[in-house]
Write a protein that holds these residues in place. Structure first.
Motif: not given
Ligand code: NDP
Length: 262
Positions: A97-98, A152-153
């Motif tokens: 998640n980043e 999101y990943e």
């Protein structure tokens, strides 16, 4: 259908819970002996003992971090001690998640080591064992995110995509030794980790974690439900068997209708 897996030696990484544990049970139910790996030794040893007792097979637990050289060496050595492996399931992995703008190099490197280098190092150590035994099967658990990203990943998407290409490339190199290499891309599979995340995300808004999971399934999967680890494990077990003898260098999707392309 007799899958002919009785007495085979299968190495499974990430085998203490979730999908890896379901694959371990599926192979044990067919009579395969197991080498199971995960970092947390206690949970792994308990599952290995339970599976060995339930199915009458041998199950060796190796507490090892597959993202490290030492960890993969320990797994390769444990397989060698059993006479060598016939089946290798590269399953250990985790979501991320980043944003690309904010994630540091170290995070990219950690996922590269976990999702790609683990498979590279284990192939280098275990394929020669398979060759000596007359052949084998290597399966990679990538993800639908390897071809259809969740935004999101990004690190997960990219490293799983690399794993899928590694699988394809390795398959050509190893088929002369009668080692079949394939990849499986799963969609939403209901593991304890998904439930934990859902509980965390809904803790402050009433705790309807089941409703949250249903909304995720409604949004992503045409079937509007998560798959079970067992539904996915069935495909791994079949691909591990001689019944899948002409399955070579492919990626198989098990995603409840999540994939939006042909
Ligand atoms: P879980 O988080 O439920 O289990 C992960 C397993 O891997 C555990 O046994 C864990 O044990 C082990 N593990 C994690 N990191 C390492 C490491 N560095 N070295 C050794 N073992 C490790 O995961 P899932 O069952 O959900 O997922 C398994 C695989 O399936 C992953 O590769 C995931 O990306 C993929 N996948 C999952 C989907 C899903 O919806 N669940 C969908 C598509 C793909 P420990 O922490 O003790 O090391």
């Amino acid at each position: 259908m007799d899958l002919g897996l009785k007495g085979k030696i299968a190495v499974i990484t990430g085998a203490s819970v979730g999908i890896g544990l379901a694959i371990a049970e599926g192979l044990a139910a067919e009579g395969s002996n197991l080498v199971l790996a995960a970092r947390g030794g206690e949970r792994l040893e308990a599952e290995a003992a339970r599976i060995a007792g339930k199915y009458g097979v041998s199950a060796t637990a190796v507490a090892a971090d597959v993202a490290t050289v030492a960890g993969t060496e320990a797994i390769i050595a444990a397989a060698a001690e059993k006479g060598g492996a016939d089946i290798l399931i590269n399953n250990a992995g985790t979501g991320s998640n980043e944003t690309v703008m904010e994630a540091p190099d170290e995070k990219w490197q950690a996922y590269w080591d976990l999702h790609v280098m683990a498979a590279v190092r284990l192939a280098r150590g275990i394929a020669p064992q398979m060759k000596r035994r007359g052949g084998g099967v290597i399966l990679h658990n990538a993800s639908i995110c390897a071809v259809q990203p969740l935004w999101y990943e990004p690190i997960y998407n990219v490293s799983k995509s690399a794993l899928m290409m590694f699988s394809k490339t390795l398959s050509t190199e190893l088929i002369p030794d009668n080692i079949r290499v394939n990849c499986v891309n799963a969609g939403l599979i209901l593991t304890p980790d998904w439930i934990k995340t859902a509980k965390q995300l809904t803790a402050e808004s009433g705790g309807n974690w089941e409703g949250y999971l249903q909304s995720v399934a409604n949004e992503h999967a045409a079937s509007k439900r998560f798959g079970t680890p067992e539904e996915l494990a069935n495909v791994f077990v079949f691909l591990s068997s001689e019944r899948a003898s002409y399955c070579i260098g492919s990626t198989y999707f098990v995603d409840g209708g999540m994939l939006k392309t042909i």
